[in-house]
Design an enzyme around this catalytic site. Sequence first.
Site, PDB file in Angstrom:
ATOM      1  CG  HIS A 104      -1.556   1.424   1.284  1.00  0.00           C
ATOM      2  ND1 HIS A 104      -2.379   1.786   0.709  1.00  0.00           N
ATOM      3  CD2 HIS A 104      -1.576   2.132   2.498  1.00  0.00           C
ATOM      4  CE1 HIS A 104      -2.997   3.027   1.196  1.00  0.00           C
ATOM      5  NE2 HIS A 104      -2.374   3.209   2.282  1.00  0.00           N
ATOM      6  CG  ASP A 106     -22.229  13.739 -24.616  1.00  0.00           C
ATOM      7  OD1 ASP A 106     -23.078  12.825 -24.000  1.00  0.00           O
ATOM      8  OD2 ASP A 106     -22.028  14.835 -23.898  1.00  0.00           O
ATOM      9  CG  ASP A 150      -4.211   6.820   2.561  1.00  0.00           C
ATOM     10  OD1 ASP A 150      -3.605   5.455   2.644  1.00  0.00           O
ATOM     11  OD2 ASP A 150      -4.868   7.014   3.496  1.00  0.00           O
ATOM     12  CG  HIS A 179       0.742   7.190   3.974  1.00  0.00           C
ATOM     13  ND1 HIS A 179       1.083   6.153   3.068  1.00  0.00           N
ATOM     14  CD2 HIS A 179      -0.488   6.646   4.456  1.00  0.00           C
ATOM     15  CE1 HIS A 179       0.151   5.216   2.741  1.00  0.00           C
ATOM     16  NE2 HIS A 179      -0.912   5.843   3.514  1.00  0.00           N
ATOM     17  CD  GLU A 222      -3.610   6.120  11.334  1.00  0.00           C
ATOM     18  OE1 GLU A 222      -3.249   6.907  10.339  1.00  0.00           O
ATOM     19  OE2 GLU A 222      -4.835   6.218  11.611  1.00  0.00           O
ATOM     20  CG  ASP A 223      -1.404   2.008  10.552  1.00  0.00           C
ATOM     21  OD1 ASP A 223      -1.981   2.164  11.403  1.00  0.00           O
ATOM     22  OD2 ASP A 223      -1.548   2.055   9.406  1.00  0.00           O
TER      23      ASP A 223
HETATM   24 MN    MN Z   1      -2.644   4.377   3.814  1.00  0.00          MN
END
Ligand code: MN
Length: 730
Positions: free
Chosen positions: A65, A276, A156, A89, A93-94
């Site tokens: 990811h 269209d 993300d 990123h 957090e993780d």
């Molecule tokens: Mn993420």
Amino acid sequence: MKIADLIPTVTGSFPNDFNEIIKSINQNQIYKNKNSEKLLWPAYQFSKHSHDGQKRKSGKPYFEHCIAVAKLLADWHMDINTIIGGILHDCIEDTPVSFEELSNEFGEEVASLVDGVTKLGGIEYDTRKEKQAENLMKMFLSMAKDIRVVIIKFADRLHNMKTIEYLSLIKQRRIAIETRDVYSPLAHRLGMFELKSQLDDLVFKTLQPEKYKKVDKNLRSRILNRSKSLKKITNKIKINLNELKINYELKTRFKSHSSIYQKMLNQNKDFAEIHDIYAIRIVVKSKNDCYSILGLLHQFFTPIAERFKDYIATPKINGYQSLHTTIVSSSGEMIEIQIRTEDMDRTAEIGVAAHWKYKGKDSSNSIDKHVKWLRDLLMILSDESSDPSEFMNLLKIDLFQNEVFVFTPIGELIQLPLGSTPIDFAYEVHTEVGDRCISAKVDGKIVPLNSQLSSGSTIEIITSDSQKPSAAWLKFVKTTKARTLIRKSYRKSEKEGSAKLGKEILEKTLRRLRMLDRLQILLSSPSLSGFENKESLLISIGIGEITVREVLQKSFPSDDNFDIDFKKGKKEKSFFNLARNNVLGISVDGIDNILINLSKCCNPIPGDEIIGFVTRGKGVSIHRSRCKNLPILNKSSDRFIEAEWKISDKKEFFSKINIVAEDRKGLLKDITEAISSTKVNINSLDTKTQDSLASMIIILAVSNLKRLNQVIRKIENIKGTLSVRRFNKN
Ligand code: MN
């Protein structure tokens, strides 16, 4: 560090997924960076180790990811620090990694980006409106600090949407709705059209899988059926273009599933009636080339006049530029042709992100221009009194409306939402111009201030120093900016009005008490009554915060002559002041802070149903809705307007009730017990007995009308009670 991680420096071969990112970075000439491998590799390893052992719901390693997000950012030509931020990123957090650790390893800038993304992730989206708006505010505020945080968050979200099928249905729905309501509108605003269209399709697929499948099936068979005729027309265009000897790139594409479906819904059409779905994009080097190609196409094909748009001369608010023209093929297929330069193309695909790389040169300018609305937004946010729903309006209303383009007398182009009026224009030009606007000329002719502007006109605003913004303007202005500014200056003039009223009250009362000689003393020494200046004293009297009696008591404490002159009714009056103390104000017709006065005939207190009556010259007077003194007019008359108390949830208001009962032993105890059993507090209690009848006046502190009625019913049921009624009049 494991030996394996050192391999690239020894053998020079990096893992494939890593190489993919490097390839994307180097595709862009401006961003080509020979240090990118060296800069990116430590982040790659760091993230891989941090997420070691973690799996996504799909069963794949979590790290994939992070790589996907970094790859998207590289495709969007973001700077190297943003791409590094993308790889990392989810680290804060993780994983157990801290901000300090990231900051030490990769520098403050990268760490702040990751930190920003983490904070955005912590925002819980809630469909309850106010909460939602608040969350969005936080999101935008963080964006105001560094827009790259939002762009990482977009990457993300896009990857999460692409892999959403592995989540539970409930989660899929929640994330898809959030994407629809927050991310997609935001991407639109930032001019990230490509991203928006991808997100919309994924949302459509998640929320309406059956409908999506149907559109998909139809689209595929249409493409198959028409491929020959489409190819033919594309070739014809190419042959003609080749004669111009212009370098161009021609891309063909189909309308997205979600936009086809939207069109079917909006125009109530079947798929077969949508003509269209096919579009051609021609990308060239210069603006001149765009117009040459347009001229050529119009020579060989018949354009549909209404569908021609020149967004190069008048770009959209979010910076989008392109020529749009629609031609009809021999098989009846409508084909939209978009012609633009490479620069415009990049802006159209990735919006604000396209301009980020010019950092240090003219970035501030172009970014400022593209997020002009952001500054408007911050202005609204910085105004404490503006409420979250106003913010939603900025997002929702302004967002989906088309724009009108009008000119100032000196030829400056002003962009406004469709339906804007001269007042909107005036505020867009300058706050002062808006505040003092008395009339407007459109192309030389005087028009009403509420008339709607149309593109291409020149607007001239006529101002007068004595003009003040009118509440009536709020009824027709379109832009949130104008609305906010009108309210702001309205409040200012309301203060002036209160001061004037205060002075009148003070003079009148002093005259009645035959103490007019003290007026000058009171006004020249406001500190006697505890005020900083004359104005705040008068405002305070004007809005009823302090009574003249209190002012006199404070200013001349040894002199109590005037006290006896205040009539008996004063005691009641102070009850009404007490009752009104705990209220935030009255909101009239949804507008706060309008000059109001509470009528003396029915003395409304919080909890009463009220109605506003527009008086001549004295603002709005508030009556109980059933007040007998209200003029007999049709209730739908213009002069009646809706009004309601603004009571904060936690606050209680005071209410006065009058009980008449047969006097008996234990009566008082029964009544007080009945009251306290409903958890209502007694503020004061006054009882008189005469001829075996007890008459009580009780002031209660209650949180709402329902609770009050509950108390009244309880008391009515007490043995011997003859009547219980709300206190109405003095
Ligand atoms: Mn993420």
